[in-house]
Motif scaffolding. Structure first.
Motif, PDB file in Angstrom:
ATOM      1  N   LEU A   1       0.820  -1.207   0.000  1.00 48.01           N
ATOM      2  CA  LEU A   1       0.000   0.000   0.000  1.00 48.01           C
ATOM      3  C   LEU A   1       0.857   1.262   0.000  1.00 48.01           C
ATOM      4  O   LEU A   1       0.487   2.281  -0.550  1.00 48.01           O
ATOM      5  CB  LEU A   1      -0.920   0.014   1.230  1.00 48.01           C
TER       6      LEU A   1
ATOM      7  N   ARG B   1     -14.571  12.483  -3.243  1.00 46.85           N
ATOM      8  CA  ARG B   1     -13.627  13.014  -2.252  1.00 46.85           C
ATOM      9  C   ARG B   1     -13.376  12.053  -1.099  1.00 46.85           C
ATOM     10  O   ARG B   1     -12.253  11.885  -0.646  1.00 46.85           O
ATOM     11  CB  ARG B   1     -14.147  14.343  -1.690  1.00 46.85           C
ATOM     12  N   THR B   2     -14.481  11.443  -0.631  1.00 43.89           N
ATOM     13  CA  THR B   2     -14.347  10.560   0.533  1.00 43.89           C
ATOM     14  C   THR B   2     -13.458   9.362   0.230  1.00 43.89           C
ATOM     15  O   THR B   2     -12.813   8.830   1.112  1.00 43.89           O
ATOM     16  CB  THR B   2     -15.730  10.044   0.955  1.00 43.89           C
ATOM     17  N   PHE B   3     -13.443   8.963  -1.023  1.00 40.15           N
ATOM     18  CA  PHE B   3     -12.705   7.742  -1.351  1.00 40.15           C
ATOM     19  C   PHE B   3     -11.287   8.008  -1.837  1.00 40.15           C
ATOM     20  O   PHE B   3     -10.576   7.092  -2.197  1.00 40.15           O
ATOM     21  CB  PHE B   3     -13.482   6.937  -2.401  1.00 40.15           C
ATOM     22  N   ARG B   4     -10.889   9.282  -1.849  1.00 41.24           N
ATOM     23  CA  ARG B   4      -9.530   9.569  -2.295  1.00 41.24           C
ATOM     24  C   ARG B   4      -8.508   9.024  -1.314  1.00 41.24           C
ATOM     25  O   ARG B   4      -8.784   8.908  -0.126  1.00 41.24           O
ATOM     26  CB  ARG B   4      -9.346  11.083  -2.432  1.00 41.24           C
TER      27      ARG B   4
ATOM     28  N   LEU C   1      -6.332   6.338   0.550  1.00 42.89           N
ATOM     29  CA  LEU C   1      -6.293   4.918   0.867  1.00 42.89           C
ATOM     30  C   LEU C   1      -7.543   4.130   0.446  1.00 42.89           C
ATOM     31  O   LEU C   1      -7.410   3.024  -0.084  1.00 42.89           O
ATOM     32  CB  LEU C   1      -6.028   4.750   2.363  1.00 42.89           C
ATOM     33  N   PRO C   2      -8.776   4.646   0.666  1.00 46.27           N
ATOM     34  CA  PRO C   2      -9.949   3.827   0.358  1.00 46.27           C
ATOM     35  C   PRO C   2      -9.972   3.311  -1.071  1.00 46.27           C
ATOM     36  O   PRO C   2     -10.225   2.127  -1.297  1.00 46.27           O
ATOM     37  CB  PRO C   2     -11.115   4.783   0.612  1.00 46.27           C
TER      38      PRO C   2
ATOM     39  N   LEU D   1      -7.543   0.531  -1.515  1.00 51.47           N
ATOM     40  CA  LEU D   1      -8.011  -0.727  -0.927  1.00 51.47           C
ATOM     41  C   LEU D   1      -9.077  -1.385  -1.791  1.00 51.47           C
ATOM     42  O   LEU D   1      -9.090  -2.612  -1.967  1.00 51.47           O
ATOM     43  CB  LEU D   1      -8.554  -0.480   0.479  1.00 51.47           C
ATOM     44  N   LEU D   2      -9.975  -0.566  -2.349  1.00 52.25           N
ATOM     45  CA  LEU D   2     -10.999  -1.121  -3.238  1.00 52.25           C
ATOM     46  C   LEU D   2     -10.341  -1.795  -4.437  1.00 52.25           C
ATOM     47  O   LEU D   2     -10.713  -2.907  -4.835  1.00 52.25           O
ATOM     48  CB  LEU D   2     -11.934  -0.009  -3.724  1.00 52.25           C
TER      49      LEU D   2
ATOM     50  N   ALA E   1      -7.370  -3.016  -4.568  1.00 54.23           N
ATOM     51  CA  ALA E   1      -6.738  -4.249  -4.100  1.00 54.23           C
ATOM     52  C   ALA E   1      -7.777  -5.358  -3.982  1.00 54.23           C
ATOM     53  O   ALA E   1      -7.509  -6.516  -4.325  1.00 54.23           O
ATOM     54  CB  ALA E   1      -6.043  -4.014  -2.771  1.00 54.23           C
ATOM     55  N   GLY E   2      -8.977  -5.009  -3.507  1.00 53.30           N
ATOM     56  CA  GLY E   2     -10.041  -6.001  -3.384  1.00 53.30           C
ATOM     57  C   GLY E   2     -10.404  -6.598  -4.735  1.00 53.30           C
ATOM     58  O   GLY E   2     -10.544  -7.821  -4.876  1.00 53.30           O
ATOM     59  N   LEU E   3     -10.538  -5.728  -5.746  1.00 49.39           N
ATOM     60  CA  LEU E   3     -10.879  -6.218  -7.087  1.00 49.39           C
ATOM     61  C   LEU E   3      -9.765  -7.097  -7.635  1.00 49.39           C
ATOM     62  O   LEU E   3     -10.015  -8.139  -8.260  1.00 49.39           O
ATOM     63  CB  LEU E   3     -11.144  -5.034  -8.022  1.00 49.39           C
TER      64      LEU E   3
ATOM     65  N   PRO F   1     -10.834 -10.870  -0.739  1.00 48.00           N
ATOM     66  CA  PRO F   1     -11.301  -9.580  -1.253  1.00 48.00           C
ATOM     67  C   PRO F   1     -12.175  -8.820  -0.254  1.00 48.00           C
ATOM     68  O   PRO F   1     -12.093  -7.599  -0.154  1.00 48.00           O
ATOM     69  CB  PRO F   1     -12.113  -9.967  -2.488  1.00 48.00           C
TER      70      PRO F   1
ATOM     71  N   PHE G   1     -10.393  -6.444   2.038  1.00 41.87           N
ATOM     72  CA  PHE G   1     -10.034  -5.162   1.431  1.00 41.87           C
ATOM     73  C   PHE G   1     -11.249  -4.247   1.353  1.00 41.87           C
ATOM     74  O   PHE G   1     -11.160  -3.054   1.652  1.00 41.87           O
ATOM     75  CB  PHE G   1      -9.466  -5.384   0.026  1.00 41.87           C
ATOM     76  N   PHE G   2     -12.411  -4.819   0.945  1.00 47.05           N
ATOM     77  CA  PHE G   2     -13.597  -3.979   0.786  1.00 47.05           C
ATOM     78  C   PHE G   2     -14.021  -3.369   2.116  1.00 47.05           C
ATOM     79  O   PHE G   2     -14.304  -2.179   2.197  1.00 47.05           O
ATOM     80  CB  PHE G   2     -14.752  -4.798   0.186  1.00 47.05           C
TER      81      PHE G   2
ATOM     82  N   ALA H   1     -11.700  -0.717   3.125  1.00 44.04           N
ATOM     83  CA  ALA H   1     -11.842   0.456   2.257  1.00 44.04           C
ATOM     84  C   ALA H   1     -12.992   1.324   2.721  1.00 44.04           C
ATOM     85  O   ALA H   1     -12.863   2.551   2.833  1.00 44.04           O
ATOM     86  CB  ALA H   1     -12.067   0.024   0.809  1.00 44.04           C
TER      87      ALA H   1
END
Lengths: 191, 271
Positions: free
Chosen positions: A29, A165-168, A170-171, A174-175, A177-179, B181, B184-185, B188
């Motif tokens: 990360l 804005r809220t997801f700028r 790290l979030p 991480l999303l 990375a999840g995908l 996964p 991570f979600f 996030a």
């Protein structure tokens, strides 16, 4: 030969160290914003992981087990890795300055990379011999490299996108990375 | 809320809320994501980390005047690794099921950023009682966050809470949430909520006064990476300054030498 291929395939893709075993997440990360730095980091990890799995396998099989000291493995391994990283740094600095210049910054970061200690410990747990340990170490490190370089590529693209804005920060990382983890789950069908 | 700095209550508040290791400092991510497949696993991981953290802070604070500065990192690592081995034995003996569920992540507590970070940033500079409560606070914060993440994942992924079936047959578990996964979600979304809620001044504070106490070169936590760049720039600037000073000194020396030579030659001429 078949065993070698299978081990590489399994460690690089099927049981990817970052995306399915959750080791080495901090550098994944933290150092994945540029492809260049990601490549440098993965180079350093391959280098250190190969040497450290060799050293820890030798020490465990020929020193700790014969003397009945296997319970000391955590302490011994972490010290070996810390010392090894320092040593590698010194040797590179003295003899291969060009390589040191490109990997130098990342070397101290690796001591606390839990993937390195994690691989040393799982190798021992699985009862692998020295050769297989090194192979697993290299495979795992390459898997780490694949994941972090792919991530860096995606992140360079994300830079130009209009993320809420809220997801700028790290979030969104991480999303992503999840995908990627979902995508890598597809490889488990290869088993 | 205004609490005396270093008092037990202030340390607990700081660890659980203000500088929560997971949600504010984003440290120890590997363990956080890997073991939170259920609330009970997260809780157990949090507790074992807390035990190591409290005792490592205690020992390091007690030994802070004895350990020489040059070898403090290796010394801390040995102390922490010893404690982790003890915890491993303890769990193997008394909680074998959890020991098997957490697996490799128990010995990996050694490389958890939080522990060396607190040792370096707090325990090595502060008295014993504050350090113990600092460890307790950080450990509690870690335990709470892990349990929370575990609860969410277990609820969505299996319809259970702490292992008890709470949702009926009508619910089809979204099993991806207990797989990789999902971790991570969930994190996030939590990080996004944190981005939304946490006041900017707190975030600012967290970036400046990070847990690893400026030892970012050895930490590589996510927040640290920004500081890491700053630190490297600082080091480069210092090196450049030193070089400039050296060059200046060399130039001055050369000038002095020249002047002395000139004077000597003059003296020779006069003779």
């Amino acid at each position: 030969m078949k065993v070698i291929l299978l081990t590489i395939l399994s460690t690089v893709l099927i049981n990817n160290v970052v995306l399915s075993r959750f080791l080495g997440l901090c550098p994944f990360l933290g150092v994945s914003s540029k492809i260049r730095t990601a490549l440098g980091m993965s180079g350093a990890v391959v280098f250190v992981m190969a040497i450290s799995s060799l050293a820890s396998a030798i020490i465990y099989n020929y020193l700790l087990v014969p003397f009945n000291l296997a319970y000391l493995k955590t302490i011994v391994f972490i010290l070996v890795i810390a010392a090894l990283v320092q040593l590698v740094e010194l040797i590179l600095k003295k003899y291969i300055p060009a390589l040191y210049k490109s990997l130098g910054v990342y070397l101290p970061l690796i001591t606390t990379n839990c993937a390195v200690l994690g691989v040393a410990l799982t190798n021992v747990q699985d009862g692998l011999n020295v050769g297989m340990s090194v192979l697993t170490g290299v495979g795992t490190a390459v898997g780490f490299g694949v994941a972090i370089v792919l991530m860096a590529g995606i992140r360079e693209k994300i830079e130009g996108n209009d993320v809420p804005r809220t997801f700028r920060g790290l979030p969104i990382v991480l999303l992503t990375a999840g995908l990627m983890a979902i995508a890598f789950m597809g490889f488990s069908a290869l088993r | 809320m205004k609490l005396k700095k270093g008092s037990p209550l202030e340390r607990l508040y700081n660890g659980v809320w203000q500088e929560n290791p997971t949600f504010v400092l984003m440290l120890g991510m590997c363990a956080t994501l890997a073991v939170t497949t259920s609330a009970i696993n997260g809780f157990a991981m949090g507790l074992s980390t807390m035990a190591v953290l409290v005792f490592s802070n205690l020992l390091i604070s007690l030994l802070r005047k004895i350990i020489p500065d040059g070898v403090r990192m290796p010394a801390y690592i040995v102390i922490v690794a010893t404690l982790v081995t003890l915890v491993e034995f303890f769990m193997h003996a008394f909680a074998t099921e959890l020991f098997n569920a957490l697996g490799i992540f128990i010995p990996l507590i050694v490389v958890n950023c939080i522990i060396l970070g607190r040792a370096e940033a707090y325990a090595s500079k502060n008295p014993v009682v504050s350090s113990v409560f600092d460890g307790l606070g950080m450990g509690l914060g870690f335990t709470c966050s892990l349990t929370l993440i575990g609860l969410v994942r277990e609820f969505i992924g299996a319809g259970k809470l702490f292992g008890f079936q709470v949702l009926g047959d009508w619910y089809t578990p979204v099993s991806i949430f207990v797989l990789a996964p999902g971790a991570f979600f969930v994190l996030a979304v939590i990080a996004a909520i944190r981005n939304r809620i946490v006041r900017p001044e707190v975030r600012e504070n967290a970036t400046n006064e990070i847990a690893c106490g400026g030892n970012c070169r050895y930490c590589s936590g996510t927040i640290c990476s920004a500081n890491h760049a700053r630190l490297d720039a600082e080091l480069e600037r210092k090196a450049a300054e030193e070089k400039a000073a050296k060059e200046k000194a060399a130039r001055e020396k050369a000038e002095q030498l020249k002047a002395a030579q000139a004077a000597a030659e003059k003296g020779g001429d006069a003779q």
